[in-house]
Write a protein that holds these residues in place. Structure first.
Motif, mmCIF file in Angstrom:
data_model
loop_
_atom_site.group_PDB
_atom_site.id
_atom_site.type_symbol
_atom_site.label_atom_id
_atom_site.label_comp_id
_atom_site.label_asym_id
_atom_site.label_seq_id
_atom_site.Cartn_x
_atom_site.Cartn_y
_atom_site.Cartn_z
ATOM 1 N N ALA A 1 0.832 -1.205 0.000
ATOM 2 C CA ALA A 1 0.000 0.000 0.000
ATOM 3 C C ALA A 1 0.868 1.256 0.000
ATOM 4 N N ALA A 2 1.933 1.220 0.801
ATOM 5 C CA ALA A 2 2.827 2.381 0.866
ATOM 6 C C ALA A 2 3.506 2.612 -0.478
ATOM 7 N N ARG A 3 3.986 1.526 -1.095
ATOM 8 C CA ARG A 3 4.657 1.676 -2.392
ATOM 9 C C ARG A 3 3.688 2.167 -3.462
ATOM 10 N N SER A 4 2.459 1.683 -3.393
ATOM 11 C CA SER A 4 1.454 2.127 -4.352
ATOM 12 C C SER A 4 1.164 3.614 -4.186
ATOM 13 N N ALA A 5 1.083 4.071 -2.937
ATOM 14 C CA ALA A 5 0.825 5.493 -2.688
ATOM 15 C C ALA A 5 1.972 6.349 -3.201
ATOM 16 N N LEU A 6 3.209 5.935 -2.931
ATOM 17 C CA LEU A 6 4.367 6.692 -3.400
ATOM 18 C C LEU A 6 4.446 6.686 -4.924
ATOM 19 N N ALA A 7 4.134 5.558 -5.531
ATOM 20 C CA ALA A 7 4.135 5.485 -6.995
ATOM 21 C C ALA A 7 3.075 6.414 -7.572
ATOM 22 N N GLY A 8 1.930 6.487 -6.894
ATOM 23 C CA GLY A 8 0.877 7.391 -7.346
ATOM 24 C C GLY A 8 1.294 8.845 -7.260
ATOM 25 N N VAL A 9 2.000 9.187 -6.181
ATOM 26 C CA VAL A 9 2.507 10.553 -6.038
ATOM 27 C C VAL A 9 3.501 10.870 -7.151
ATOM 28 N N ALA A 10 4.422 9.927 -7.414
ATOM 29 C CA ALA A 10 5.414 10.136 -8.472
ATOM 30 C C ALA A 10 4.727 10.332 -9.824
ATOM 31 N N ALA A 11 3.722 9.518 -10.102
ATOM 32 C CA ALA A 11 3.020 9.616 -11.384
ATOM 33 C C ALA A 11 2.297 10.959 -11.505
ATOM 34 N N ALA A 12 1.667 11.401 -10.410
ATOM 35 C CA ALA A 12 0.955 12.676 -10.437
ATOM 36 C C ALA A 12 1.918 13.835 -10.645
ATOM 37 N N LEU A 13 3.083 13.763 -10.020
ATOM 38 C CA LEU A 13 4.074 14.819 -10.185
ATOM 39 C C LEU A 13 4.608 14.850 -11.619
ATOM 40 N N ARG A 14 4.818 13.665 -12.196
ATOM 41 C CA ARG A 14 5.281 13.631 -13.593
ATOM 42 C C ARG A 14 4.211 14.210 -14.524
ATOM 43 N N ALA A 15 2.957 13.915 -14.218
ATOM 44 C CA ALA A 15 1.874 14.453 -15.045
ATOM 45 C C ALA A 15 1.840 15.975 -14.961
ATOM 46 N N ARG A 16 2.033 16.496 -13.759
ATOM 47 C CA ARG A 16 2.074 17.956 -13.628
ATOM 48 C C ARG A 16 3.278 18.528 -14.357
ATOM 49 N N ALA A 17 4.412 17.834 -14.291
ATOM 50 C CA ALA A 17 5.611 18.295 -14.987
ATOM 51 C C ALA A 17 5.374 18.364 -16.488
ATOM 52 N N ALA A 18 4.620 17.391 -17.003
ATOM 53 C CA ALA A 18 4.342 17.370 -18.441
ATOM 54 C C ALA A 18 3.417 18.495 -18.874
ATOM 55 N N SER A 19 2.686 19.074 -17.908
ATOM 56 C CA SER A 19 1.728 20.129 -18.252
ATOM 57 C C SER A 19 2.339 21.520 -18.187
ATOM 58 N N VAL A 20 3.592 21.610 -17.715
ATOM 59 C CA VAL A 20 4.262 22.906 -17.621
ATOM 60 C C VAL A 20 5.603 22.799 -18.333
ATOM 61 N N SER A 21 6.391 23.867 -18.277
ATOM 62 C CA SER A 21 7.680 23.849 -18.962
ATOM 63 C C SER A 21 8.717 24.583 -18.118
ATOM 64 N N GLY A 22 9.930 24.607 -18.631
ATOM 65 C CA GLY A 22 10.996 25.382 -18.003
ATOM 66 C C GLY A 22 11.313 24.932 -16.595
ATOM 67 N N ALA A 23 11.546 25.936 -15.714
ATOM 68 C CA ALA A 23 11.960 25.641 -14.344
ATOM 69 C C ALA A 23 10.929 24.805 -13.607
#
Length: 544
Positions: A43-65
């Motif tokens: 459960a902990a690994r799944s939660a952390l993986a979900g956080v990582a995926a959400a952060l990558r998705a946000r990164a893909a929606s913006v640019s630069g810094a």
């Protein structure tokens, strides 16, 4: 009216009601017993993986810094070291949410003790933990308030995930209790053109809906009558429109040219009227990976930016990473004090292929486009390092080699560096940190990190004098160049170009156009002679 004082880190002014960032989810007072450790770990690994995926998705929606910051945070959430630490906590009897909280707290303490870039990442770790715990508890993710009207966002601090997705249509300005001039809040607020004040301890005393004015240049936060807010916003909007209407190259009132360049992470950060790029951060290509990008991958990315610039100048900073910005595939040893360790150009000592591959890719992109390509190395400390880098640049077929001035040794020996390189560019963030021996994320020392510190200005003056003697350019590529007042001081000290986030350019262009070069020199003398940063800023502002 009551006035609060912090550090202005993103110029501009606005006014409106304050609303505080929602607190993170709290763990229940009593932890449940662990009956199935494997399930808790999963459960902990799944939660952390979900956080990582959400952060990558946000990164893909913006640019630069913003994209770079979020990619780095996603890497931290997916790091195997964190997962192993969580599993160890579960083995000791902690349920998943508690295990993550404990493991994050332990890593934050370690990062804080390491200092430098790692200390900056401590807040990012806390945000990862909060998001993972919210997922495990079924609570709403930590996030921004939604009062139904434009507001001034206040917080203890802001995570990259929150700051990167702020909507300037909703958020009028940012004020945080913690943070310094080089925090992510400051960097991303400047990139979005939002007025911001950090290191303002009394902001936590303001009740939601209290109406304030925020001056991101002076650092003043003033409680005002609600009826005044609309007028302040209207005047600020009129000022922005007036500044945006000013076009053309940067120059003083008497015609002295000062190229106004951009700090970018890719072609998406360019503007049509930019005179060029003074800092192309190449780290984005190396983040979120398990191996270094190939020469072909790098060349394609560089070619995209160079082609978009036409015949304009682009200054490429070679990889600014190392033990302080962990990229595991570099194969570098762990260090007790990464801020003073193997980073920037020093990575080439242990892994020279990273530099030679990058220079090969830059040269290939340069030959395929018409841009004026300059290349500079970060964390140069000695003339020998400058000479070695210049030799490598020229061996790759590139004509213009430079060095960043980020440590006092480089500033003090700038003239000797310029015997070997064609230009130097001053990174005010690190130069402030190393000159004042103040960690970049220590809120208690944020005043020491202020680039208005006279000791830092003295080192800038030393570099500028070296440039004049050698007949070579000396730029400033730290975000301090985007301060409309400090830009005048830099020019008065002899700096030949200024590089900043695109939203900062109009105000700096207008500021320069209003004074002569001689007046800039007078303002520089006032700032250097001041006893401290705040006095320097106030003295210069009082004479404009």
């Amino acid at each position: 009216m009551p006035e609060l004082v912090g550090i202005g880190v993103s110029p501009g002014r606005s006014a409106g009601p304050v609303f505080r960032l929602a607190p993170p989810p709290a763990l229940p007072e009593v932890a449940p017993p662990v009956t199935d450790p494997d399930a808790e770990v999963a459960a902990a690994r799944s939660a952390l993986a979900g956080v990582a995926a959400a952060l990558r998705a946000r990164a893909a929606s913006v640019s630069g810094a913003a994209a770079e910051v979020l990619e780095t945070q996603a890497m931290m959430a997916a790091d195997s070291t964190l997962a192993t630490a969580v599993a160890a906590r579960v083995a000791r009897g902690s349920a998943a949410a508690w295990a993550i909280t404990e493991a994050i707290a332990e890593q934050r303490e370690t990062f804080a003790q390491l200092g430098g870039y790692f200390a900056e990442r401590a807040a990012d770790l806390a945000d990862i933990g909060d998001r993972a715990v919210a997922d495990l508890l079924g609570e709403p993710m930590p996030g921004l308030p939604s009062p139904g009207e434009p507001f001034v966002l206040t917080a203890e601090d802001l995570s990259p995930a929150d700051t990167a997705v702020l909507d300037p249509a909703d958020v009028l300005a940012i004020v945080t209790r913690r943070g310094g001039p080089t925090s992510h809040t400051a960097i991303l607020a400047r990139a979005m053109g939002l007025p911001a004040v950090v290191g303002c301890p009394d902001v936590v005393t303001l009740a939601d809906a209290t109406v304030v004015s925020v001056d991101g240049t002076t650092g003043q936060v003033t409680v005002i009558d609600p009826g005044e807010a609309a007028g302040i916003r209207e005047r600020a909007a009129a000022d922005r429109a007036r500044l945006a209407a000013l076009t053309g190259p940067g120059r003083t009132a008497d015609g002295h040219p000062v190229p106004l360049l951009l700090n970018v992470g890719g072609a998406a950060d360019l503007t049509d009227d930019a005179e060029g790029v003074g800092l192309f951060r190449t780290e984005f290509l190396f983040l979120g990976r398990t191996s270094a990008p190939t020469v072909a991958e790098q060349q394609a990315a560089y070619t995209e930016l160079f082609a978009a610039l036409g015949q304009r100048r682009v200054v490429v900073r070679t990889l600014d990473a190392g033990a302080d910005k962990p990229l595991p595939y570099l194969g570098l040893a762990q260090e007790e004090n990464p801020a003073l360790g193997v980073r920037g150009l020093r990575v080439a000592r242990a892994n020279p292929t990273v530099l030679t591959d990058q220079l090969t890719a830059i040269a290939g992109a340069a030959s395929a486009t018409d841009a004026q390509v300059w290349v500079m190395a970060p964390m140069v400390a000695t003339p020998a390092e400058a000479a070695g880098f210049a030799q490598a640049v020229r061996a790759a077929g590139l004509a213009v080699a430079g060095a960043m001035v980020e440590v006092p040794a480089a500033a003090l020996h700038a003239r000797r560096l310029l015997d070997h390189v064609d230009f130097v560019s001053i990174g005010t963030n690190d130069l402030s940190q190393y000159t004042l021996a103040a960690d970049r994320m220590s809120s208690d020392l944020a005043d020491l990190l202020d680039p208005w510190q006279p000791a830092v200005l003295d080192l800038v003056a030393t570099c500028a004098a070296a440039g004049r003697e050698a007949g070579k350019p000396v730029g400033v590529c730290g975000e301090a160049a985007g301060d409309p007042l400090l830009a005048l001081v830099f020019v008065g000290l002899g700096v030949t170009s200024l590089s900043m986030s695109a939203p900062s350019v109009p105000a700096v262009r207008a500021s320069l156009a209003g004074v002569t070069l001689e007046r800039c020199a007078e303002l520089a003398r006032i700032a250097v002679d001041a006893p401290d940063a705040r006095t320097a800023r106030q003295a210069v502002a009082a004479t404009i």
